[in-house]
Enzyme design. Structure first.
Site: not given
Ligand SMILES: [Zn+2]
Length: 706
Positions: A505, A502, A498-499
């Site tokens: 991105h 990010h 998940h991290e």
């Protein structure tokens, strides 16, 4: 979670600044690293040189310099243009950007009394400065002048977006607030930033202060040897508890305890400490909540909105509280139905054991884990052996290379902010395109949870040079012990993905202006890159490529994958119900349209009764430690996890249709989503990638709710 700097979120202007070379003024103290050029690899912050005493002078000087830059924009005798107003503003405040990035990031992960003291001085200064800019009538007049002639200017798409976002942000920050209301408006902002900060401090203190001390090891039946050993180790760190066993309400200690400890009284004790945090004494957050909710309402009213939620959502992909409510309700109904079935199953187990009690929140995880083991023979301790921290990390690197052609190289010459943090060069075609920090394990000075943040964001500098991002992932994974390396459970593995999503991105951002780049997107869009990346963690084909036994290197057996798959929809009634309950609670606080005295637990109880939450489950966060909405940037935004989940499930379907490593789909996702930041409306970006609006069906299917 994507970390949002709370102060900065109030005024996005503070985050804009020059990505170019640092300048120093003769007045500035050259022994302060913030006033010098950073001669570090890739210009990352020189952490070792930065001392506590450097922060406040740097905040002061940073504010002073940006004030001068703003004055120059305002007093420019030339007619307002995109370049001399919008771009000049975008490139202002460089020093302040740097000191904020270092200070607020370190405050979250290497906090101390000294940092707290600095924060108490710096936060009001920075808030005041943010207001000085966003309420600067002359500056706004020049921005508006450019905005009003936007159709005549031949701006490119990103420039148009920057102009529009700046104009909107000024209006949202109070530029149109009538003069007589401005002092009150500023006062509200100052109060809110202090309350926000105090709320978070209270949660941290209360969490750190609590210890469950067990004197008799016989009461720990059900826990694994490792868990008992870790508790003994924790106890031995303190003279007063030597020879005993200590558990805390930090998740890595609490979760396994609640799942495994047979002693119901002990479970109740730990759970009660967790769920009643900050409801009394020095760390009582109840009054803060009452004040914050009403202050936020008052501010929204001043800005011309009916409620704080209307104000917040106006700037999001969801747009209105009604749309949020529709979304939450459409998933709530099947989720609650499933949760009720789960409660019945656990009650049956209790009755079967001859237990004469009703299932309570502190029983839920215990029976859930028990039934999980019975049904799927899934044992976290068996699973962990295939998900060593190193194995998962290398797996993520491999996936990134296959999807986007980027590689990661550890560079020990890059300064890090504390021991144990690793710094990587991210490369594409041999060129370094980003620096990535990873900080894996808990520390007392680190906030709980996991988040991604930046020490520097990608942009093109005023001089036209591409500035590469400096990205940081901060996590709280199970620490290694003397005998074993860090072994992750599957939740932790997904959190890592998940991290990292990010992180991508930010790493792959390819924008011109910093305030639009990377993760600077609306909060209900920001979780798409993170949540979609979790799908690679659990895809069977991919899992076989990275999940290997930490000792034998044996690939995870098919049978275990099948069990993990079957287990993926297990307990989803509970997971979705507690998440949605928290989302409803958030919306209830911020859709009030008249001032009201918020009394706890009444307000919360009413909110939960309204949606028919069953007593065996509580909201994922109770109000007094709901940091997302009272000390993070997620007020009226907690729904965005669900909103983004609709997007990520629908988006991953695009990969599944053509293959999870399909280059064409990956390139489209990169070009239309990951590279684009906030340079275009998020729904437009999504349509370009997907070719159609997102559907709720893949989410319901993947979560076993349909
Ligand atoms: Zn996130």
């Amino acid at each position: 979670m994507k970390k949002m700097m709370t102060l900065v979120a109030l005024s996005s202007i503070l985050l804009t600044g020059c990505g170019g070379k640092k300048e120093s003024t003769p007045a500035a103290d050259q022994s302060n690293p913030f006033f010098t050029v950073w001669n570090t690899p890739y210009g990352v912050p020189p952490f070792e040189e930065i001392k506590y005493e450097h922060y406040l002078p740097a905040f002061e000087e940073g504010i002073k310099r940006q004030k001068e830059e703003i004055d120059a924009i305002v007093n420019n005798p030339d007619a307002p243009t995109f370049e001399n107003v919008i771009e000049a503003l975008e490139y202002s405040g460089e020093l302040l950007y740097n000191v904020q990035a270092v200070f607020f990031n370190l405050m979250e992960c290497v906090n101390s009394d000294e940092m707290k003291e600095i924060a108490e001085k710096a936060i009001p200064m920075v808030t005041q400065h943010g207001d000085d800019i966003s309420l600067n009538a002359k500056l706004f007049a020049r921005i508006k002048a450019v905005y009003d002639q936007r159709d005549q200017l031949s701006l490119n798409e990103e420039q148009s977006r920057l102009l529009e976002e700046n104009y909107k942000s000024f209006v949202r920050n109070g530029a149109n607030v009538p003069e007589d209301l401005q002092p009150r408006f500023r006062e509200i902002n100052e109060k809110l930033s202090l309350l926000t900060h105090k709320f978070g401090e209270n949660v941290l203190t209360a969490t750190n202060n609590y210890k469950l001390i067990v004197e008799d090891v016989n009461r720990l039946v059900g826990l694994t040897e490792d868990q008992i050993a870790a508790a003994a180790e924790a106890a031995n760190r303190d003279e007063a508890t030597k020879g005993k066993w200590v558990f805390t309400i930090h998740l890595p200690s609490m979760e396994p305890f609640l799942q495994n400890c047979k002693d119901r009284e002990l479970r109740k004790e730990l759970w009660t400490a967790y769920s009643t945090r900050c409801t009394s004494g020095d760390t009582d957050n109840r009054g803060i909540i009452d004040e914050m909710v009403n202050l936020r309402l008052e501010r929204a009213k001043i800005l011309g909105f009916e409620s704080h939620a209307s104000y917040v959502l106006d700037d999001c992909m969801a747009k209105t509280p009604e749309k949020v409510n529709d979304l939450l309700t459409s998933i709530w109904t099947p989720a609650l139905e499933k949760a009720k079935q789960e409660a019945k199953e656990y009650q049956k187990m209790i009755n079967g054991e001859g237990g004469k009690f009703n299932v309570e929140p502190y029983d839920w995880r215990y029976y859930s884990e028990k039934l999980r083991k019975e049904k799927y023979e899934l044992d976290n301790d068996v699973i962990r052996q295939y998900f060593s921290l190193n194995g998962v990390k290398n797996g993520i690197f491999m996936i990134c290379e296959k999807l986007y052609g980027i590689t990661f190289e550890l560079n020990k010459d890059i300064p890090v902010y504390t021991e144990g943090v690793e710094a990587f060069e991210v490369k594409e075609n041999g060129k370094v395109i980003a620096i990535l920090y990873m900080d894996y394990h808990p520390r007392a000075s680190k906030r709980s949870g996991a988040w991604m943040t930046n020490f520097r964001e990608q942009s093109v500098s005023k001089e036209g040079e591409n500035v590469i991002p400096v990205v940081s992932l901060v996590m709280n994974f199970t620490s290694p012990t003397a005998e074993k390396p860090s072994l992750l459970n599957f939740d932790e593995t997904e959190t890592f993905f998940h991290e990292f999503g990010h992180g991508l991105h930010s790493i792959l951002s390819n924008c011109h202006y910093r305030s639009l780049s990377g993760t600077n997107v609306s909060r209900d869009f920001v979780e798409l890159p993170s949540q979609i990346f979790e799908h690679w963690a659990s895809d069977p084909e991919v899992m076989k490529m990275y999940a290997k036994h930490y000792k034998t290197n044996e690939v995870i057996p098919d049978a275990l994958i099948a069990k993990l798959e079957a287990a993926a929809t297990y307990g989803q009634g509970f997971v979705n119900t507690e998440l949605l309950a928290a989302s409803f609670l958030d919306m209830d606080y911020y859709t009030i349209t008249k001032p009201e005295k918020i009394t706890l637990p009444d307000f919360e109880d009413n909110a939960m009764n309204k949606i028919g939450l069953i007593p065996q489950i509580i909201s994922r966060y109770k109000s007094t430690y709901f940091q997302h909405i009272f000390s993070g940037g997620y007020s009226s935004g907690y729904y965005s996890y669900t909103w983004s989940a609709v997007l990520d499930n629908d988006a991953f379907d695009a990969f599944k249709e053509k293959g999870v490593f399909n280059k064409e789909v990956a390139t489209s996702f990169r070009k239309n989503i990951l590279e684009r930041g906030n340079t275009e409306d998020p729904m437009e970006l999504y349509l370009k990638f997907r070719g159609k609006e997102p559907s709720i069906e893949p989410l319901l299917k993947n979560r076993g709710l349909k």
